[in-house]
Enzyme design. Sequence first.
Site, PDB file in Angstrom:
ATOM      1  N   CYS A 110      91.832 -43.243  22.339  1.00  0.00           N
ATOM      2  CA  CYS A 110      92.141 -41.900  22.837  1.00  0.00           C
ATOM      3  C   CYS A 110      93.523 -41.867  23.497  1.00  0.00           C
ATOM      4  O   CYS A 110      94.527 -41.960  22.816  1.00  0.00           O
ATOM      5  CB  CYS A 110      91.017 -41.401  23.758  1.00  0.00           C
ATOM      6  SG  CYS A 110      91.073 -39.600  23.974  1.00  0.00           S
ATOM      7  N   HIS A 215      86.370 -41.899  20.364  1.00  0.00           N
ATOM      8  CA  HIS A 215      85.808 -42.816  21.359  1.00  0.00           C
ATOM      9  C   HIS A 215      84.717 -43.680  20.728  1.00  0.00           C
ATOM     10  O   HIS A 215      83.526 -43.380  20.864  1.00  0.00           O
ATOM     11  CB  HIS A 215      85.243 -42.036  22.555  1.00  0.00           C
ATOM     12  CG  HIS A 215      86.296 -41.559  23.499  1.00  0.00           C
ATOM     13  ND1 HIS A 215      86.808 -42.347  24.522  1.00  0.00           N
ATOM     14  CD2 HIS A 215      86.965 -40.379  23.563  1.00  0.00           C
ATOM     15  CE1 HIS A 215      87.722 -41.671  25.182  1.00  0.00           C
ATOM     16  NE2 HIS A 215      87.844 -40.475  24.626  1.00  0.00           N
ATOM     17  N   GLU A 217      83.525 -46.400  21.686  1.00  0.00           N
ATOM     18  CA  GLU A 217      82.620 -47.001  22.690  1.00  0.00           C
ATOM     19  C   GLU A 217      81.412 -46.099  22.958  1.00  0.00           C
ATOM     20  O   GLU A 217      80.353 -46.588  23.367  1.00  0.00           O
ATOM     21  CB  GLU A 217      83.387 -47.327  23.979  1.00  0.00           C
ATOM     22  CG  GLU A 217      83.655 -46.166  24.915  1.00  0.00           C
ATOM     23  CD  GLU A 217      84.798 -45.252  24.467  1.00  0.00           C
ATOM     24  OE1 GLU A 217      85.343 -45.463  23.367  1.00  0.00           O
ATOM     25  OE2 GLU A 217      85.141 -44.327  25.234  1.00  0.00           O
TER      26      GLU A 217
END
Length: 242
Positions: A110, A215, A217
């Site tokens: 990001c 993202h 994660e």
Amino acid sequence: MSQPKPLIGVTASLAENQTDPCTSSSYLHALSESGALPLLLPLSLSKQDCIQLCNMLDGFLFTGGPDIHPFSFGEETLEGCGSLSALRDRTELLLFSIAHARKKPILAICRGVQLVNTALGGTLYQDIRKQTERTLPIAHRQPYSPSVPSHHVNVTPDSLLYKITTSETLEVNSAHHQAVHHPALSLRVSAAAFDGIIEALEQPEYPFLLGVQWHPELLFDSQAHARALFSAFVEAARSENT
Ligand code: MN
């Protein structure tokens, strides 16, 4: 004795008007689950600190966070630009320049991909909605949980991202209002959204330098491509410490 885990430095965030370093535990979870030992870094680092960290650590994760100061890519502050942290900009640009010169494996997420692009001479959209005309205006700030994908990206054939994910199209989440405008000359676009917004960059002929606008994660437990991304990064870092 079992082999030591690769050590990954994770850049810290700080919220507006705060002085405390913080991060989303999802970054640490994804790295740990992929076999690494993540270490959250301080917000303030000197050049000497960065050199020492590069001697000790096997890779770096540049995390999400606030906007990057437009002066960093040669622009005035335009309407639509959001909040930023001058301290974080300074520390991350310094750490990146030293880690990059040492060819350390780098994953950038990001704000991270925007930081990498800025550091290598590219420019950003300070605000996608204010600066682009798109026939298909995808919501890059999705109106629901970022643990659910909200748009697709087309992956560039023969890119590192394609090698890792083995997919031409990925379902990704989206929580950004800035984006890469002109990629740095040394970077290659490895994915883009259907509205043309650049969603991933990589540096060919660098051991491992990959930045994604989404993202992974937060998709780690639901999307195989997100797990593959962290796994490839940790393996690149592992080859550093052997
Ligand atoms: Mn997006």
